[in-house]
Enzyme design. Structure first.
Site, PDB file in Angstrom:
ATOM      1  N   CYS A 123       0.891  -1.318   0.027  1.00  0.00           N
ATOM      2  CA  CYS A 123       0.081  -0.070   0.088  1.00  0.00           C
ATOM      3  C   CYS A 123       0.745   1.332  -0.118  1.00  0.00           C
ATOM      4  O   CYS A 123       0.396   2.361  -0.390  1.00  0.00           O
ATOM      5  CB  CYS A 123      -0.995   0.128   1.206  1.00  0.00           C
ATOM      6  N   HIS A 164      -3.419   7.476   1.746  1.00  0.00           N
ATOM      7  CA  HIS A 164      -4.034   6.238   1.493  1.00  0.00           C
ATOM      8  C   HIS A 164      -5.278   6.055   1.691  1.00  0.00           C
ATOM      9  O   HIS A 164      -5.538   6.429   2.886  1.00  0.00           O
ATOM     10  CB  HIS A 164      -2.764   5.019   1.894  1.00  0.00           C
ATOM     11  N   ASN A 214      -9.977  -0.027  -0.564  1.00  0.00           N
ATOM     12  CA  ASN A 214      -8.497   0.031  -0.361  1.00  0.00           C
ATOM     13  C   ASN A 214      -8.139  -0.657  -1.691  1.00  0.00           C
ATOM     14  O   ASN A 214      -7.861  -1.958  -1.842  1.00  0.00           O
ATOM     15  CB  ASN A 214      -7.984  -0.938   0.926  1.00  0.00           C
TER      16      ASN A 214
HETATM   17  O1  UT7 Z   1      -3.719  -1.062   3.484  1.00  0.00           O
HETATM   18  C1  UT7 Z   1      -2.872  -1.546   4.397  1.00  0.00           C
HETATM   19  C2  UT7 Z   1      -3.267  -1.116   5.795  1.00  0.00           C
HETATM   20  N1  UT7 Z   1      -4.531  -1.684   6.184  1.00  0.00           N
HETATM   21  C3  UT7 Z   1      -5.203  -0.958   7.006  1.00  0.00           C
HETATM   22  O2  UT7 Z   1      -4.745   0.325   7.386  1.00  0.00           O
HETATM   23  C4  UT7 Z   1      -6.247  -1.605   7.804  1.00  0.00           C
HETATM   24  C5  UT7 Z   1      -6.352  -1.271   9.257  1.00  0.00           C
HETATM   25  N2  UT7 Z   1      -7.513  -1.924  10.010  1.00  0.00           N
HETATM   26  C6  UT7 Z   1      -8.543  -1.816   9.781  1.00  0.00           C
HETATM   27  O3  UT7 Z   1      -9.145  -0.969   9.140  1.00  0.00           O
HETATM   28  C7  UT7 Z   1      -9.658  -2.374  10.658  1.00  0.00           C
HETATM   29  O4  UT7 Z   1      -8.896  -2.953  11.778  1.00  0.00           O
HETATM   30  C8  UT7 Z   1     -10.601  -3.395  10.209  1.00  0.00           C
HETATM   31  C9  UT7 Z   1     -11.825  -2.639   9.347  1.00  0.00           C
HETATM   32  C10 UT7 Z   1      -9.813  -4.304   9.372  1.00  0.00           C
HETATM   33  C11 UT7 Z   1     -11.392  -3.938  11.275  1.00  0.00           C
HETATM   34  O5  UT7 Z   1     -12.263  -3.005  11.998  1.00  0.00           O
HETATM   35  P1  UT7 Z   1     -12.224  -3.121  13.733  1.00  0.00           P
HETATM   36  O6  UT7 Z   1     -12.834  -2.145  14.198  1.00  0.00           O
HETATM   37  O7  UT7 Z   1     -10.702  -3.392  14.048  1.00  0.00           O
HETATM   38  O8  UT7 Z   1     -12.850  -4.723  13.878  1.00  0.00           O
HETATM   39  P2  UT7 Z   1     -12.410  -6.033  14.413  1.00  0.00           P
HETATM   40  O9  UT7 Z   1     -11.421  -6.695  13.567  1.00  0.00           O
HETATM   41  O10 UT7 Z   1     -11.996  -5.589  15.976  1.00  0.00           O
HETATM   42  O11 UT7 Z   1     -13.687  -6.877  14.478  1.00  0.00           O
HETATM   43  C12 UT7 Z   1     -15.053  -6.378  15.381  1.00  0.00           C
HETATM   44  C13 UT7 Z   1     -16.027  -7.404  15.085  1.00  0.00           C
HETATM   45  C14 UT7 Z   1     -15.543  -8.900  15.281  1.00  0.00           C
HETATM   46  O12 UT7 Z   1     -16.637  -9.618  16.058  1.00  0.00           O
HETATM   47  P3  UT7 Z   1     -16.357  -9.801  17.615  1.00  0.00           P
HETATM   48  O13 UT7 Z   1     -15.235 -10.696  17.779  1.00  0.00           O
HETATM   49  O14 UT7 Z   1     -16.409  -8.622  18.283  1.00  0.00           O
HETATM   50  O15 UT7 Z   1     -17.755 -10.579  17.775  1.00  0.00           O
HETATM   51  C15 UT7 Z   1     -15.293  -9.392  14.070  1.00  0.00           C
HETATM   52  O16 UT7 Z   1     -15.616 -10.856  13.916  1.00  0.00           O
HETATM   53  O17 UT7 Z   1     -16.376  -7.270  13.837  1.00  0.00           O
HETATM   54  C16 UT7 Z   1     -16.553  -8.488  13.229  1.00  0.00           C
HETATM   55  N3  UT7 Z   1     -16.105  -8.649  11.932  1.00  0.00           N
HETATM   56  C17 UT7 Z   1     -17.291  -8.386  10.975  1.00  0.00           C
HETATM   57  N4  UT7 Z   1     -18.561  -8.512  11.111  1.00  0.00           N
HETATM   58  C18 UT7 Z   1     -19.304  -8.256   9.602  1.00  0.00           C
HETATM   59  C19 UT7 Z   1     -14.871  -8.599  11.214  1.00  0.00           C
HETATM   60  N5  UT7 Z   1     -15.130  -8.600   9.750  1.00  0.00           N
HETATM   61  C20 UT7 Z   1     -16.544  -8.256   9.656  1.00  0.00           C
HETATM   62  C21 UT7 Z   1     -17.381  -8.263   8.487  1.00  0.00           C
HETATM   63  N6  UT7 Z   1     -18.802  -8.236   8.634  1.00  0.00           N
HETATM   64  N7  UT7 Z   1     -16.649  -8.151   7.351  1.00  0.00           N
END
Ligand code: UT7
Length: 326
Positions: free
Chosen positions: A115, A249, A279
């Site tokens: 990225c 980005h 992204n």
């Molecule tokens: O470009 C390279 C750099 N990349 C980035 O900058 C990405 C950085 N990270 C992020 O943008 C975020 O961490 C994400 C968007 C990937 C995830 O967001 P988050 O707020 O950190 O969510 P999380 O991974 O902590 O997940 C929260 C909940 C989980 O459920 P529980 O364990 O709380 O019950 C996940 O299982 O959301 C759930 N979850 C989803 N639910 C519905 C994870 N993915 C999904 C989904 N749909 N697609």
């Protein structure tokens, strides 16, 4: 002897025709439009069609950039394609683009910094042009990231899209404050396991899928991007108030908003395209820039602040006064 600067004089972009909305994904993945919008800001993404490759996207974006600059392919001395999704392991996507454009005299190679690839490529092209490797470069960020998605992994498959953006960089002998004012690059391989693809020729001879510990990457993102932007500002002897546009980005709207807050920029000085493009890795900054140039927001002489972080980890920032002096 006059001071040489490297100008960024034009931009072009290309998005594949196939638009996939969050609702489209919800039909086959355990997710929802509400979750994706709230956690990422994404509403849709573009995916390549069968048979459409990264080089095809890159060449179309490059053709538009050349047209915007009033240049032909034979005017280009250097082509760098930043991509994580090359058409083949070798030869480079850049050599294919060189052939598709008919830029037969140009040096051509790819850069792999995921990225942050566009920022890395701009830095390398800047150094090469100032080092005498030619007068004009095409720097392209192009990705078919959909090819790396595991549709069984909802934590990653909803985040990415395909597309390409290209800029023209041009050496200028006039002593002006236009062009690339600073660029700063970093890498720390200790963090490779929080964002990577689980395949490759020398590991398992597979293409592999993207794997990410999202929360960890998120935590590093704001901290490292804010620090590298400070370094780039210091190197250019500038303040956040000197910036006309933050062109970040486009990974997550919450990271972009976090950077806006850290830099204390008004809302209308930030280019946001993550909602439309998702992204697109190395393509995301030039795609965002093309959007803001095409709709008239970014004008000749505007100061752009660009930053990105990606797998490695690798990250960087560049400050550019866009266009050319009168
Ligand atoms: O470009 C390279 C750099 N990349 C980035 O900058 C990405 C950085 N990270 C992020 O943008 C975020 O961490 C994400 C968007 C990937 C995830 O967001 P988050 O707020 O950190 O969510 P999380 O991974 O902590 O997940 C929260 C909940 C989980 O459920 P529980 O364990 O709380 O019950 C996940 O299982 O959301 C759930 N979850 C989803 N639910 C519905 C994870 N993915 C999904 C989904 N749909 N697609």
């Amino acid at each position: 002897m006059s001071k040489q600067t490297v100008l960024m004089t034009a931009v072009g972009s290309y998005l594949p025709a196939n638009v996939v909305t969050n609702d489209d994904l919800s039909a086959c993945v355990d997710t929802s439009d509400e979750w994706i919008r709230r956690r990422t800001g994404i509403t849709q993404r573009h995916f390549v069609a069968d048979g459409e490759t990264t080089a095809d996207l890159a060449s179309k974006a490059a053709t538009k950039a050349l047209y915007q600059a009033g240049l032909g392919a034979s005017d280009i001395d250097l082509i760098i394609v930043a991509t994580t999704t090359p058409d083949n392991t070798f030869p480079s996507t850049a050599t294919k683009v060189q052939h598709q454009l008919g830029a037969s005299g140009a040096i051509a190679f790819d850069i792999q910094a995921v990225c942050a690839g566009f920022i890395y490529a701009v830095d390398v092209a800047d150094a090469m042009l100032r080092g005498g490797r030619g007068r004009r470069a095409l720097v392209i960020g192009a990705e078919s990231f959909s090819k790396l998605l595991d549709w069984q992994d909802r934590t990653t498959c909803v985040l990415f899209g395909d597309g390409a953006g290209a800029v023209i960089l041009e050496i200028d002998e006039k002593d002006s404050d236009f062009g690339i004012r600073s660029s700063v690059l970093h890498a720390d391989g200790a963090y490779r396991d929080i964002l990577y693809v689980d395949g490759g020729p020398s590991s398992n001879q597979d293409v592999g899928y993207v794997r990410m510990e999202g929360k960890e990457v998120f935590r590093h993102a704001i901290e490292k991007l804010a620090a590298v932007m400070d370094e780039a500002l210091t190197a250019a002897d500038m303040q956040p108030q000197d910036i006309d546009w933050l062109v970040p980005h486009q990974a997550n709207i919450r990271i972009i908003d976090g950077m806006q807050k850290k830099m204390q920029l008004p809302n209308d000085k930030v280019v946001r395209t993550v909602d439309q493009h998702a992204n697109t890795s190395a393509a995301s900054i030039p795609l965002a820039l093309a959007t803001a140039v095409d709709d008239g927001r970014v004008k000749n002489g505007d100061v752009l602040a660009m930053e990105a972080i990606g797998g490695g980890l690798v990250w960087g920032a560049a400050l550019v006064k866009y266009g050319r002096p009168a």
